[in-house]
Design a protein around this motif. Structure first.
Motif, PDB file in Angstrom:
ATOM      1  N   ILE A   1       1.118  -1.095  -0.129  1.00 14.39           N
ATOM      2  CA  ILE A   1       0.304   0.024   0.044  1.00 14.39           C
ATOM      3  C   ILE A   1       0.536   0.887   0.081  1.00 14.39           C
ATOM      4  O   ILE A   1       1.610   0.956   0.947  1.00 14.39           O
ATOM      5  CB  ILE A   1      -0.962   0.124   0.955  1.00 14.39           C
ATOM      6  CG1 ILE A   1      -2.060  -1.617   1.273  1.00 14.39           C
ATOM      7  CG2 ILE A   1      -1.520   1.242   1.454  1.00 14.39           C
ATOM      8  CD1 ILE A   1      -2.299  -1.158   2.660  1.00 14.39           C
TER       9      ILE A   1
ATOM     10  N   ASP B   1      -5.385   5.758   2.039  1.00 13.07           N
ATOM     11  CA  ASP B   1      -4.602   4.426   2.395  1.00 13.07           C
ATOM     12  C   ASP B   1      -5.307   3.463   3.599  1.00 13.07           C
ATOM     13  O   ASP B   1      -5.101   2.746   3.438  1.00 13.07           O
ATOM     14  CB  ASP B   1      -2.818   4.454   2.275  1.00 13.07           C
ATOM     15  CG  ASP B   1      -2.730   5.725   3.623  1.00 13.07           C
ATOM     16  OD1 ASP B   1      -2.444   4.131   4.898  1.00 13.07           O
ATOM     17  OD2 ASP B   1      -3.140   6.864   3.877  1.00 13.07           O
TER      18      ASP B   1
ATOM     19  N   LEU C   1      -7.733   0.907   2.480  1.00 15.60           N
ATOM     20  CA  LEU C   1      -6.748  -0.495   2.067  1.00 15.60           C
ATOM     21  C   LEU C   1      -6.474  -1.000   3.139  1.00 15.60           C
ATOM     22  O   LEU C   1      -6.819  -2.468   3.188  1.00 15.60           O
ATOM     23  CB  LEU C   1      -5.525  -0.165   1.091  1.00 15.60           C
ATOM     24  CG  LEU C   1      -6.361   0.804  -0.068  1.00 15.60           C
ATOM     25  CD1 LEU C   1      -5.202   0.977  -1.556  1.00 15.60           C
ATOM     26  CD2 LEU C   1      -6.820  -0.153  -1.001  1.00 15.60           C
TER      27      LEU C   1
ATOM     28  N   PHE D   1      -2.604   4.259  -3.926  1.00 13.64           N
ATOM     29  CA  PHE D   1      -2.018   3.071  -4.938  1.00 13.64           C
ATOM     30  C   PHE D   1      -1.414   2.291  -4.014  1.00 13.64           C
ATOM     31  O   PHE D   1      -0.670   2.180  -3.286  1.00 13.64           O
ATOM     32  CB  PHE D   1      -1.732   3.551  -6.050  1.00 13.64           C
ATOM     33  CG  PHE D   1       0.453   4.305  -5.926  1.00 13.64           C
ATOM     34  CD1 PHE D   1       0.988   3.705  -6.366  1.00 13.64           C
ATOM     35  CD2 PHE D   1       0.184   5.401  -5.852  1.00 13.64           C
ATOM     36  CE1 PHE D   1       2.403   4.057  -6.184  1.00 13.64           C
ATOM     37  CE2 PHE D   1       2.173   5.963  -5.945  1.00 13.64           C
ATOM     38  CZ  PHE D   1       2.579   4.973  -6.073  1.00 13.64           C
ATOM     39  N   LEU D   2      -1.945   0.718  -5.126  1.00 14.13           N
ATOM     40  CA  LEU D   2      -1.890  -0.150  -4.555  1.00 14.13           C
ATOM     41  C   LEU D   2      -1.060  -1.214  -5.643  1.00 14.13           C
ATOM     42  O   LEU D   2      -1.148  -0.637  -6.392  1.00 14.13           O
ATOM     43  CB  LEU D   2      -3.156  -1.230  -4.372  1.00 14.13           C
ATOM     44  CG  LEU D   2      -2.673  -3.076  -3.774  1.00 14.13           C
ATOM     45  CD1 LEU D   2      -2.666  -2.412  -2.264  1.00 14.13           C
ATOM     46  CD2 LEU D   2      -4.136  -3.463  -3.877  1.00 14.13           C
ATOM     47  N   THR D   3       0.294  -1.740  -4.924  1.00  9.78           N
ATOM     48  CA  THR D   3       0.724  -3.216  -6.245  1.00  9.78           C
ATOM     49  C   THR D   3       0.280  -3.938  -5.540  1.00  9.78           C
ATOM     50  O   THR D   3       0.341  -4.393  -4.129  1.00  9.78           O
ATOM     51  CB  THR D   3       2.406  -2.334  -5.837  1.00  9.78           C
ATOM     52  OG1 THR D   3       2.678  -2.908  -4.392  1.00  9.78           O
ATOM     53  CG2 THR D   3       2.134  -1.431  -6.697  1.00  9.78           C
ATOM     54  N   ASP D   4       0.327  -5.331  -6.410  1.00  9.35           N
ATOM     55  CA  ASP D   4      -0.031  -6.550  -5.825  1.00  9.35           C
ATOM     56  C   ASP D   4       1.151  -7.491  -7.073  1.00  9.35           C
ATOM     57  O   ASP D   4       0.683  -8.024  -7.961  1.00  9.35           O
ATOM     58  CB  ASP D   4      -1.187  -7.253  -5.958  1.00  9.35           C
ATOM     59  CG  ASP D   4      -1.541  -8.971  -5.216  1.00  9.35           C
ATOM     60  OD1 ASP D   4      -0.606  -9.325  -5.515  1.00  9.35           O
ATOM     61  OD2 ASP D   4      -2.384  -8.955  -5.464  1.00  9.35           O
TER      62      ASP D   4
ATOM     63  N   GLU E   1      -0.441  -3.539 -10.441  1.00  8.96           N
ATOM     64  CA  GLU E   1      -0.857  -2.201  -9.637  1.00  8.96           C
ATOM     65  C   GLU E   1      -1.981  -1.410 -10.045  1.00  8.96           C
ATOM     66  O   GLU E   1      -2.809  -0.940 -11.355  1.00  8.96           O
ATOM     67  CB  GLU E   1       0.433  -0.949 -10.590  1.00  8.96           C
ATOM     68  CG  GLU E   1       1.694  -1.153 -10.053  1.00  8.96           C
ATOM     69  CD  GLU E   1       3.068   0.057 -10.256  1.00  8.96           C
ATOM     70  OE1 GLU E   1       2.590   0.995 -10.642  1.00  8.96           O
ATOM     71  OE2 GLU E   1       4.533  -0.305 -10.530  1.00  8.96           O
ATOM     72  N   LEU E   2      -2.607  -0.828  -9.455  1.00  4.40           N
ATOM     73  CA  LEU E   2      -3.753  -0.160  -9.798  1.00  4.40           C
ATOM     74  C   LEU E   2      -3.539   1.457  -8.499  1.00  4.40           C
ATOM     75  O   LEU E   2      -3.315   1.286  -7.352  1.00  4.40           O
ATOM     76  CB  LEU E   2      -4.883  -1.101  -8.238  1.00  4.40           C
ATOM     77  CG  LEU E   2      -5.531  -1.747  -9.188  1.00  4.40           C
ATOM     78  CD1 LEU E   2      -4.612  -3.298  -7.897  1.00  4.40           C
ATOM     79  CD2 LEU E   2      -6.821  -2.416  -9.086  1.00  4.40           C
TER      80      LEU E   2
ATOM     81  N   SER F   1      -8.381   4.427  -4.817  1.00  9.21           N
ATOM     82  CA  SER F   1      -9.008   3.586  -3.240  1.00  9.21           C
ATOM     83  C   SER F   1     -10.153   2.748  -3.502  1.00  9.21           C
ATOM     84  O   SER F   1      -9.756   1.030  -3.412  1.00  9.21           O
ATOM     85  CB  SER F   1      -9.174   4.374  -1.641  1.00  9.21           C
ATOM     86  OG  SER F   1     -10.719   4.710  -2.572  1.00  9.21           O
TER      87      SER F   1
ATOM     88  N   GLY G   1      -8.338  -0.344  -5.676  1.00  5.28           N
ATOM     89  CA  GLY G   1      -7.376  -1.207  -4.302  1.00  5.28           C
ATOM     90  C   GLY G   1      -8.588  -1.771  -3.504  1.00  5.28           C
ATOM     91  O   GLY G   1      -8.378  -3.103  -3.333  1.00  5.28           O
TER      92      GLY G   1
ATOM     93  N   HIS H   1      -9.937  -4.916  -5.750  1.00  4.58           N
ATOM     94  CA  HIS H   1      -9.178  -5.786  -5.485  1.00  4.58           C
ATOM     95  C   HIS H   1      -8.798  -6.910  -4.608  1.00  4.58           C
ATOM     96  O   HIS H   1      -8.455  -8.234  -5.330  1.00  4.58           O
ATOM     97  CB  HIS H   1      -7.580  -5.161  -6.479  1.00  4.58           C
ATOM     98  CG  HIS H   1      -6.753  -6.225  -6.812  1.00  4.58           C
ATOM     99  ND1 HIS H   1      -6.660  -7.222  -7.693  1.00  4.58           N
ATOM    100  CD2 HIS H   1      -5.221  -6.708  -5.396  1.00  4.58           C
ATOM    101  CE1 HIS H   1      -5.760  -8.190  -7.447  1.00  4.58           C
ATOM    102  NE2 HIS H   1      -4.729  -7.916  -6.862  1.00  4.58           N
TER     103      HIS H   1
END
Length: 224
Positions: A14, A30, A33, A69-72, A76-77, A80, A83, A86
């Motif tokens: 996150i 954030d 998330l 933003f979010l990385t998995d 990347e997305l 909020s 995210g 996802h």
């Protein structure tokens, strides 16, 4: 992490600012998330982009210069809501797997953003600007009254249980000025019920503590 600092596949990160002023602490998005990961029992790390220069310093990853933003892993997305959806696909604690429950959760998640927050955010900005004749007050009241009638009849928005839709709606509604706008007991009970959840309390405390630690770092750098 690999030797180049990239997240391994499936590692949730996150992204938020490295610091914010006191006012928005506990409300930077954030937290949405963080809260979802805590509810679902998903491991995650928090990384940062600089608050100073935020308008342009991470546009390649968030085209509006915002967080989170979010990385998995390699995925990347930004936004909020994206995210959260996802993360909801990773855990049935956030969204049911049956078609009807999933559809209900999706529609109320979008409703939180498009029917409530779309009104509450510009209404709030006009309010804090000192606009004595806030032209959005009537629209805001109507939307909150409509939601009050729903919450007066059910404990949760979707599928008869807690979902990511409740998480997002509660986060939209818990802003103090929004909560104080009129007398809506069902809505107030709903927000209280959601923000009493241990996962919310942990996510909020972690965010506040994160930015408090950043204060100390900035003070040390200034002293140096």
């Amino acid at each position: 992490m690999d030797g180049k600092g990239r997240a391994a596949m499936g590692e949730l990160t996150i992204w938020t600012y490295d610091w914010v002023p006191q006012g928005p602490r506990g409300f930077v998005r954030d937290l949405r998330l963080r809260w979802a990961c805590e509810e679902a029992g998903l491991d995650y790390t928090v990384r940062t982009v600089p608050f100073d220069g935020r308008e342009t310093n991470h546009l390649a990853r968030q085209p509006f210069g915002q967080v989170p933003f979010l990385t998995d892993g390699e995925l990347e997305l930004f936004e909020s809501g994206a995210g959260l959806l996802h993360l909801a696909r990773k855990s049935d604690k956030l969204m049911p797997r049956d078609p009807a429950g999933e559809a209900e959760t999706l529609q109320w998640t979008i409703a939180a953003l498009n029917s409530i927050e779309m009104v509450s955010v510009p209404w709030w900005f006009l309010k804090i600007s000192g606009d004595a004749d806030n032209q959005l007050a009537g629209w805001m009241g109507m939307r909150l009254d409509q939601l009050e009638s729903i919450l007066g009849e059910r404990e949760w928005l979707a599928a008869g249980r807690f979902t990511v839709a409740d998480l997002l709606m509660a986060d939209v509604l818990r802003v103090s000025d929004v909560r104080a706008f009129g007398d809506r007991p069902a809505t107030e009970a709903y927000v209280t019920r959601l923000t009493d959840r241990p996962s919310f309390k942990k996510a909020q405390a972690d965010q506040i503590g994160f930015f408090a630690a950043a204060d100390e770092k900035r003070a040390e750098e200034g002293a140096g």
